[in-house]
Design an enzyme around this catalytic site. Sequence first.
Site, mmCIF file in Angstrom:
data_model
loop_
_atom_site.group_PDB
_atom_site.id
_atom_site.type_symbol
_atom_site.label_atom_id
_atom_site.label_comp_id
_atom_site.label_asym_id
_atom_site.label_seq_id
_atom_site.Cartn_x
_atom_site.Cartn_y
_atom_site.Cartn_z
ATOM 1 N N PRO A 18 0.790 -1.230 0.000
ATOM 2 C CA PRO A 18 0.000 0.000 0.000
ATOM 3 C C PRO A 18 0.823 1.281 0.000
ATOM 4 C CG PRO A 18 -0.111 -1.083 2.128
ATOM 5 C CD PRO A 18 0.532 -2.061 1.176
ATOM 6 N N ASN A 19 0.348 2.226 -0.755
ATOM 7 C CA ASN A 19 0.888 3.592 -0.869
ATOM 8 C C ASN A 19 2.191 3.673 -1.657
ATOM 9 O OD1 ASN A 19 -1.210 4.884 0.728
ATOM 10 N ND2 ASN A 19 -0.336 3.775 2.453
ATOM 11 N N ARG A 26 4.991 10.954 -2.455
ATOM 12 C CA ARG A 26 4.750 10.631 -1.044
ATOM 13 C C ARG A 26 6.027 10.826 -0.225
ATOM 14 N NH1 ARG A 26 4.739 4.501 1.252
ATOM 15 N NH2 ARG A 26 4.076 4.997 3.366
ATOM 16 N N TYR A 31 11.181 8.656 1.031
ATOM 17 C CA TYR A 31 11.087 7.620 0.001
ATOM 18 C C TYR A 31 11.697 8.019 -1.361
ATOM 19 C CZ TYR A 31 7.914 5.584 3.424
ATOM 20 O OH TYR A 31 7.381 5.071 4.573
ATOM 21 N N ASN A 81 7.912 -5.725 -0.900
ATOM 22 C CA ASN A 81 7.852 -4.637 0.079
ATOM 23 C C ASN A 81 6.396 -4.562 0.528
ATOM 24 O OD1 ASN A 81 7.802 -2.347 1.589
ATOM 25 N ND2 ASN A 81 8.908 -1.058 0.136
ATOM 26 N N ALA A 84 3.090 -0.788 4.719
ATOM 27 C CA ALA A 84 2.463 -0.713 6.052
ATOM 28 C C ALA A 84 1.975 -2.079 6.541
ATOM 29 C CB ALA A 84 1.306 0.276 6.018
ATOM 30 N N GLU A 105 12.441 -9.704 1.612
ATOM 31 C CA GLU A 105 11.621 -8.542 1.989
ATOM 32 C C GLU A 105 12.492 -7.297 1.939
ATOM 33 O OE1 GLU A 105 8.731 -8.842 5.142
ATOM 34 O OE2 GLU A 105 9.183 -6.808 5.859
ATOM 35 N N HIS A 107 12.673 -2.835 2.290
ATOM 36 C CA HIS A 107 12.084 -1.557 2.684
ATOM 37 C C HIS A 107 12.982 -0.448 2.174
ATOM 38 C CE1 HIS A 107 9.036 -3.430 5.122
ATOM 39 N NE2 HIS A 107 9.974 -4.297 5.472
ATOM 40 N N ARG A 114 13.086 4.795 12.597
ATOM 41 C CA ARG A 114 11.835 5.556 12.517
ATOM 42 C C ARG A 114 10.983 5.305 13.769
ATOM 43 N NH1 ARG A 114 9.251 4.789 6.815
ATOM 44 N NH2 ARG A 114 8.138 6.667 7.488
HETATM 45 C C1 DQA Z 1 8.193 0.988 3.959
HETATM 46 C C2 DQA Z 1 8.248 1.222 5.470
HETATM 47 C C3 DQA Z 1 6.875 1.040 6.097
HETATM 48 O O1 DQA Z 1 6.950 1.290 7.491
HETATM 49 C C4 DQA Z 1 5.893 2.020 5.496
HETATM 50 O O2 DQA Z 1 4.598 1.805 6.027
HETATM 51 C C5 DQA Z 1 5.872 2.004 4.021
HETATM 52 C C6 DQA Z 1 7.128 1.847 3.291
HETATM 53 C C7 DQA Z 1 9.534 1.271 3.273
HETATM 54 O O3 DQA Z 1 9.696 0.839 2.136
HETATM 55 O O4 DQA Z 1 10.405 1.946 3.841
HETATM 56 O O5 DQA Z 1 4.845 2.215 3.399
HETATM 57 O O6 DQA Z 1 7.888 -0.380 3.726
#
Ligand code: DQA
Length: 154
Positions: A18-19, A26, A31, A81, A84, A105, A107, A114
């Site tokens: 998501p997102n 964003r 990011y 990835n 959230a 996985e 990020h 964070r």
């Molecule tokens: C994320 C880190 C997560 O905590 C966050 O909710 C994201 C992106 C990252 O790629 O750093 O949406 O997965």
Amino acid sequence: MTQNNNGVELNLLVINGPNLNLLGTREPDVYGSRTLKDIEEEITKEFSSLNIEWFQSNNEGEIINKIQSCMNSHVDALIINPAAFSHTSVGILDSLKAITIPKLEVHISNTNQREEFRKNKVTAMGSDYLMEGFGPDVYRLAVSNIKFILENKK
Ligand code: DQA
């Protein structure tokens, strides 16, 4: 059919949660300024010897279905990835555990630097490998690493 330097066809699936469709606009300080499409295009060009499928969804069930689709498929390895959902989704964890291909996985941010809640990654237990904190370059580094793993396994 594309083949890598060893003449072996490698098929990768990259799942973004998501997102991550909002990359580029964003929180660019966290990011980066590249969009997901920019990242996909760069990597597809750089790793032209690989078959890479890109999938993004804001929906937990769709992500679980996509992970399950790796069962009995041609996909050699999964990069994910979960965004959230990493911090909450036992459903994604269970689907990762159900598939036996190598799983990495990733990020973009360093979640340990964070908020406290980001340190707990429920889904990470379902993957063989974990990479984070490299910014958007984590994707190309992840593809490179998983290619190395697959080539040295086959
Ligand atoms: C994320 C880190 C997560 O905590 C966050 O909710 C994201 C992106 C990252 O790629 O750093 O949406 O997965």
